[in-house]
Design an enzyme around this catalytic site. Sequence first.
Site, PDB file in Angstrom:
ATOM      1  N   GLU A 110      38.603  41.830  44.844  1.00  0.00           N
ATOM      2  CA  GLU A 110      39.116  43.179  44.586  1.00  0.00           C
ATOM      3  C   GLU A 110      37.970  44.157  44.336  1.00  0.00           C
ATOM      4  OE1 GLU A 110      39.872  40.299  43.220  1.00  0.00           O
ATOM      5  OE2 GLU A 110      41.798  40.331  42.191  1.00  0.00           O
ATOM      6  N   CYS A 164      38.803  43.089  37.128  1.00  0.00           N
ATOM      7  CA  CYS A 164      39.217  43.846  38.318  1.00  0.00           C
ATOM      8  C   CYS A 164      40.272  44.885  37.970  1.00  0.00           C
ATOM      9  CB  CYS A 164      39.726  42.894  39.398  1.00  0.00           C
ATOM     10  SG  CYS A 164      38.382  41.923  40.129  1.00  0.00           S
ATOM     11  N   ILE A 205      32.611  36.645  46.281  1.00  0.00           N
ATOM     12  CA  ILE A 205      31.250  36.241  46.650  1.00  0.00           C
ATOM     13  C   ILE A 205      30.634  35.565  45.428  1.00  0.00           C
ATOM     14  CG2 ILE A 205      29.002  37.020  47.488  1.00  0.00           C
ATOM     15  CD1 ILE A 205      30.511  39.583  48.529  1.00  0.00           C
ATOM     16  N   GLU A 206      30.507  34.250  45.515  1.00  0.00           N
ATOM     17  CA  GLU A 206      30.024  33.478  44.360  1.00  0.00           C
ATOM     18  C   GLU A 206      28.501  33.355  44.377  1.00  0.00           C
ATOM     19  OE1 GLU A 206      32.407  29.875  44.346  1.00  0.00           O
ATOM     20  OE2 GLU A 206      34.152  31.024  43.677  1.00  0.00           O
TER      21      GLU A 206
HETATM   22  N1  THU Z   1      38.537  35.656  41.896  1.00  0.00           N
HETATM   23  C1  THU Z   1      38.742  36.807  42.609  1.00  0.00           C
HETATM   24  O1  THU Z   1      38.152  37.012  43.675  1.00  0.00           O
HETATM   25  N2  THU Z   1      39.611  37.719  42.102  1.00  0.00           N
HETATM   26  C2  THU Z   1      40.249  37.607  40.900  1.00  0.00           C
HETATM   27  O2  THU Z   1      40.913  38.539  40.474  1.00  0.00           O
HETATM   28  C3  THU Z   1      40.145  36.363  40.144  1.00  0.00           C
HETATM   29  C4  THU Z   1      39.201  35.347  40.654  1.00  0.00           C
HETATM   30  C5  THU Z   1      37.584  34.679  42.413  1.00  0.00           C
HETATM   31  C6  THU Z   1      36.330  34.548  41.600  1.00  0.00           C
HETATM   32  C7  THU Z   1      35.864  33.154  41.941  1.00  0.00           C
HETATM   33  O3  THU Z   1      35.057  33.221  43.097  1.00  0.00           O
HETATM   34  C8  THU Z   1      37.136  32.410  42.278  1.00  0.00           C
HETATM   35  O4  THU Z   1      38.157  33.387  42.417  1.00  0.00           O
HETATM   36  C9  THU Z   1      37.554  31.412  41.227  1.00  0.00           C
HETATM   37  O5  THU Z   1      37.590  31.988  39.979  1.00  0.00           O
END
Ligand code: THU
Length: 126
Positions: free
Chosen positions: A55, A93, A43-44
């Site tokens: 995660e 994570c 979720i950005e």
């Molecule tokens: N991202 C994850 O959801 N999990 C990770 O372990 C690494 C990165 C997501 C964060 C961001 O929304 C996108 O991947 C690019 O970095």
Amino acid sequence: MTEKELFGLAVKASEKAYCKYSGFSVGAALLTSDGKVFTGCNIENASYSLTVCAERTAIFKAVSEGYADFACIAIAGSAGGDFSAPCYPCGACLQVMSEFCGGDFKIILADGVHTLDELMPKRFSL
Ligand code: THU
């Protein structure tokens, strides 16, 4: 629940990703020791550093519902719908996993099954 099925749930969870800035969708499916599955997606945020990874979304959902004993997690990530390359979990994570899981905790990725010990051999603890 097979590892392949759990990975499939991670791919499915990635469909909910809110990733308008990176375009990189991530899904996670967390299996508890008593067989319940919690899923999560990344979720950005326009304020980039507030982004939460898939995660941690799954782990925090589980812990907030009273589940903190985990068997394994599957993680799937893709920039365009191809989930064949492994999406390794970030250090943040892995550190959150280490709060609740032992070194033999299984992390299921597109390239096979890893452990927390393998991916983060030296972890911070108090
Ligand atoms: N991202 C994850 O959801 N999990 C990770 O372990 C690494 C990165 C997501 C964060 C961001 O929304 C996108 O991947 C690019 O970095």
